[in-house]
Design an enzyme around this catalytic site. Structure first.
Site, mmCIF file in Angstrom:
data_model
loop_
_atom_site.group_PDB
_atom_site.id
_atom_site.type_symbol
_atom_site.label_atom_id
_atom_site.label_comp_id
_atom_site.label_asym_id
_atom_site.label_seq_id
_atom_site.Cartn_x
_atom_site.Cartn_y
_atom_site.Cartn_z
ATOM 1 N N ALA A 290 42.247 36.176 43.368
ATOM 2 C CA ALA A 290 41.784 35.360 42.244
ATOM 3 C C ALA A 290 42.674 34.125 42.081
ATOM 4 O O ALA A 290 42.179 33.005 41.892
ATOM 5 C CB ALA A 290 41.775 36.190 40.965
ATOM 6 N N TYR B 274 38.121 41.805 32.459
ATOM 7 C CA TYR B 274 37.394 42.112 31.228
ATOM 8 C C TYR B 274 37.015 43.593 31.298
ATOM 9 O O TYR B 274 37.083 44.212 32.356
ATOM 10 C CB TYR B 274 36.129 41.239 31.092
ATOM 11 C CG TYR B 274 35.212 41.348 32.277
ATOM 12 C CD1 TYR B 274 34.215 42.304 32.320
ATOM 13 C CD2 TYR B 274 35.387 40.522 33.387
ATOM 14 C CE1 TYR B 274 33.402 42.439 33.437
ATOM 15 C CE2 TYR B 274 34.585 40.652 34.498
ATOM 16 C CZ TYR B 274 33.593 41.605 34.522
ATOM 17 O OH TYR B 274 32.813 41.735 35.625
ATOM 18 N N LYS C 56 36.417 39.116 49.592
ATOM 19 C CA LYS C 56 36.385 37.652 49.537
ATOM 20 C C LYS C 56 37.013 36.992 50.764
ATOM 21 O O LYS C 56 36.536 35.964 51.226
ATOM 22 C CB LYS C 56 37.061 37.150 48.260
ATOM 23 C CG LYS C 56 36.236 37.482 47.020
ATOM 24 C CD LYS C 56 36.871 36.944 45.758
ATOM 25 C CE LYS C 56 36.099 37.440 44.549
ATOM 26 N NZ LYS C 56 36.643 36.979 43.279
ATOM 27 N N ASP D 44 35.094 30.688 41.783
ATOM 28 C CA ASP D 44 35.949 31.315 40.754
ATOM 29 C C ASP D 44 36.712 30.269 39.932
ATOM 30 O O ASP D 44 36.769 30.337 38.706
ATOM 31 C CB ASP D 44 36.965 32.268 41.403
ATOM 32 C CG ASP D 44 36.349 33.609 41.763
ATOM 33 O OD1 ASP D 44 35.297 33.962 41.189
ATOM 34 O OD2 ASP D 44 36.933 34.318 42.606
ATOM 35 N N GLY E 293 37.916 37.569 30.587
ATOM 36 C CA GLY E 293 37.316 36.722 31.618
ATOM 37 C C GLY E 293 35.800 36.724 31.675
ATOM 38 O O GLY E 293 35.235 36.312 32.694
ATOM 39 N N LEU F 176 41.840 37.197 33.243
ATOM 40 C CA LEU F 176 40.663 37.053 34.096
ATOM 41 C C LEU F 176 39.830 38.336 34.095
ATOM 42 O O LEU F 176 38.625 38.305 34.314
ATOM 43 C CB LEU F 176 41.076 36.712 35.540
ATOM 44 C CG LEU F 176 41.228 35.227 35.860
ATOM 45 C CD1 LEU F 176 42.331 34.588 35.046
ATOM 46 C CD2 LEU F 176 41.462 35.004 37.340
HETATM 47 P P1 NAP Z 1 44.016 41.267 44.103
HETATM 48 O O1 NAP Z 1 43.790 40.302 45.195
HETATM 49 O O2 NAP Z 1 43.944 42.734 44.389
HETATM 50 O O3 NAP Z 1 45.477 40.912 43.488
HETATM 51 C C1 NAP Z 1 46.021 41.716 42.500
HETATM 52 C C2 NAP Z 1 47.213 41.024 41.846
HETATM 53 O O4 NAP Z 1 47.591 41.788 40.698
HETATM 54 C C3 NAP Z 1 48.455 40.909 42.711
HETATM 55 O O5 NAP Z 1 49.120 39.711 42.393
HETATM 56 C C4 NAP Z 1 49.270 42.126 42.265
HETATM 57 O O6 NAP Z 1 50.655 41.975 42.452
HETATM 58 C C5 NAP Z 1 48.984 42.130 40.801
HETATM 59 N N1 NAP Z 1 49.166 43.423 40.128
HETATM 60 C C6 NAP Z 1 48.398 44.534 40.292
HETATM 61 N N2 NAP Z 1 48.830 45.514 39.459
HETATM 62 C C7 NAP Z 1 49.882 44.999 38.755
HETATM 63 C C8 NAP Z 1 50.744 45.514 37.740
HETATM 64 N N3 NAP Z 1 50.605 46.760 37.302
HETATM 65 N N4 NAP Z 1 51.688 44.699 37.248
HETATM 66 C C9 NAP Z 1 51.831 43.432 37.697
HETATM 67 N N5 NAP Z 1 51.049 42.892 38.661
HETATM 68 C C10 NAP Z 1 50.083 43.667 39.189
HETATM 69 O O7 NAP Z 1 42.994 41.038 42.891
HETATM 70 P P2 NAP Z 1 42.239 39.672 42.537
HETATM 71 O O8 NAP Z 1 41.007 39.560 43.335
HETATM 72 O O9 NAP Z 1 43.251 38.584 42.595
HETATM 73 O O10 NAP Z 1 41.785 39.956 41.019
HETATM 74 C C11 NAP Z 1 42.724 39.881 39.970
HETATM 75 C C12 NAP Z 1 42.010 40.073 38.638
HETATM 76 O O11 NAP Z 1 41.134 38.975 38.378
HETATM 77 C C13 NAP Z 1 41.138 41.326 38.584
HETATM 78 O O12 NAP Z 1 41.291 41.919 37.315
HETATM 79 C C14 NAP Z 1 39.715 40.781 38.746
HETATM 80 O O13 NAP Z 1 38.748 41.614 38.148
HETATM 81 C C15 NAP Z 1 39.846 39.457 38.011
HETATM 82 N N6 NAP Z 1 38.831 38.444 38.380
HETATM 83 C C16 NAP Z 1 37.936 38.057 37.419
HETATM 84 C C17 NAP Z 1 37.010 37.088 37.706
HETATM 85 C C18 NAP Z 1 36.023 36.654 36.634
HETATM 86 O O14 NAP Z 1 35.014 36.022 36.968
HETATM 87 N N7 NAP Z 1 36.273 36.968 35.380
HETATM 88 C C19 NAP Z 1 36.962 36.492 38.973
HETATM 89 C C20 NAP Z 1 37.909 36.896 39.933
HETATM 90 C C21 NAP Z 1 38.843 37.884 39.611
HETATM 91 P P3 NAP Z 1 51.379 42.405 43.850
HETATM 92 O O15 NAP Z 1 51.200 41.256 44.769
HETATM 93 O O16 NAP Z 1 52.784 42.647 43.469
HETATM 94 O O17 NAP Z 1 50.677 43.656 44.339
#
Ligand code: NAP
Length: 296
Positions: free
Chosen positions: A135, A221, A69, A106, A243, A219
């Site tokens: 996200a 699923y 992204k 999003d 989500g 978010l």
């Molecule tokens: P990302 O950029 O990789 O960010 C991951 C985030 O999760 C960071 O804040 C990370 O914290 C935290 N994290 C990871 N493992 C963790 C754990 N075990 N305990 C606590 N915090 C943890 O990912 P993203 O793109 O933001 O996506 C996040 C989620 O949203 C994903 O599950 C994705 O599938 C979902 N999503 C869904 C939709 C939808 O349409 N439904 C759209 C967008 C995203 P740190 O900074 O400490 O590493």
């Protein structure tokens, strides 16, 4: 005369279990549009060349998911204000002159799922947003535009949350606190925007953060209720959902940008949830899906 079939795709890595092709083909069928929608495994290193190749192939639009992204924002020639604010793009439109217009759907997808599908008003509410990755970047502005009373951002790595809050400081005051310090502070809406659920993990959630009537929203699923959805139900949330509704709503925004026609979403959400029920149980709240892993 043969109708032209326009080419679209989702790029990401991994991408095998993306539901975007199913969603967009269904939108196209229901709106009478002729499209082909591919799923392509593209790594960050391959991304720029893959986009160029896609445009040369005549591609009309792309969805970009993890981990692309921010790179999609960089390759965009023009961007929507919300993509500029997020510095991340999940939807690319190939303009007639070949230039790329980047948008981020999003946040609008999440807000539409919350306010329209789940009938939750965000105005005046206390919101806890967990996670400071891509996200959260995309959803912060649309959430703030709903004028909650309080938006508290937290993250495992607190410095990332502080950085994100600083980027939005000209728009609104976003409080940042470690999750552990929130014990006993009730929230009306708790959003899990971490990727913890993708590995069946949970952020370290303290007791007492679920206020009466609270909605817990993951978010992510998956093929089973996510760990966070289950935690929300155990913690006494009024509702705890995944989500899938956001996924369909953000796809509808992308489809409208590309095709100029707004698809109906309710039937697609129900269709995806029913597919889950057919594969071994589930509920509207947990939104079970077969063979889905949280990527879209
Ligand atoms: P990302 O950029 O990789 O960010 C991951 C985030 O999760 C960071 O804040 C990370 O914290 C935290 N994290 C990871 N493992 C963790 C754990 N075990 N305990 C606590 N915090 C943890 O990912 P993203 O793109 O933001 O996506 C996040 C989620 O949203 C994903 O599950 C994705 O599938 C979902 N999503 C869904 C939709 C939808 O349409 N439904 C759209 C967008 C995203 P740190 O900074 O400490 O590493």
């Amino acid at each position: 005369m043969m109708a032209t079939i326009d080419l679209y795709a989702v790029f990401g890595y991994p991408i095998d279990h993306s539901l975007s092709p199913d969603i967009h083909v269904r939108f196209a069928t229901e709106t009478g549009q002729s499209i082909r929608y591919d799923r392509r495994a593209v790594t960050l290193d391959e991304f720029a060349d893959a986009v160029t190749g896609f445009v040369e192939q005549g591609g009309k639009g792309l969805n970009c998911t993890v981990p692309l992204k921010e790179a999609a924002y960089t390759v965009s020639d023009h961007t929507s204000p919300r993509a500029q604010r997020a510095r991340a793009v999940n939807t690319l439109l190939v303009c007639p002159d070949g230039q790329l217009y980047g948008d981020n759907t999003d946040g609008s997808g999440l807000v539409r799922d919350l306010t329209l599908n789940l009938s939750v008003s965000l105005s005046g509410k206390n919101i806890l947003l967990i996670g400071a990755g891509g996200a959260s970047r995309g959803i912060l502005l649309p959430l703030l535009e709903q004028q909650p009373a309080r938006l508290l951002l937290t993250n495992r790595t607190l410095a990332r949350a502080e950085q994100l809050a600083a980027e939005f400081a000209d728009f609104a005051c976003i409080e940042v606190q470690p999750l552990a310090t929130l014990r006993g502070t009730g929230f009306d809406l708790i959003l899990n925007a971490t990727s913890a659920s993708l590995s069946s993990d949970l952020p370290e959630l303290p007791e007492g953060i679920v206020a009466p009537g609270c909605l817990c929203y993951d978010l992510a699923y998956g093929s089973q209720p996510t760990a966070f959805v289950e935690w929300g139900l155990r913690a006494g949330a009024d509702k705890s959902v995944d989500g899938i509704g956001m996924l369909v709503e953000q796809a509808a925004d992308a489809f409208e940008l590309w095709r100029g026609i707004r698809p109906q979403t309710a039937g697609v959400i129900t269709w995806l949830r029913n597919r889950g029920r057919g594969s071994g149980g589930g509920s509207w709240e947990s939104g079970l899906l077969p063979a889905a892993n949280g990527h879209f």
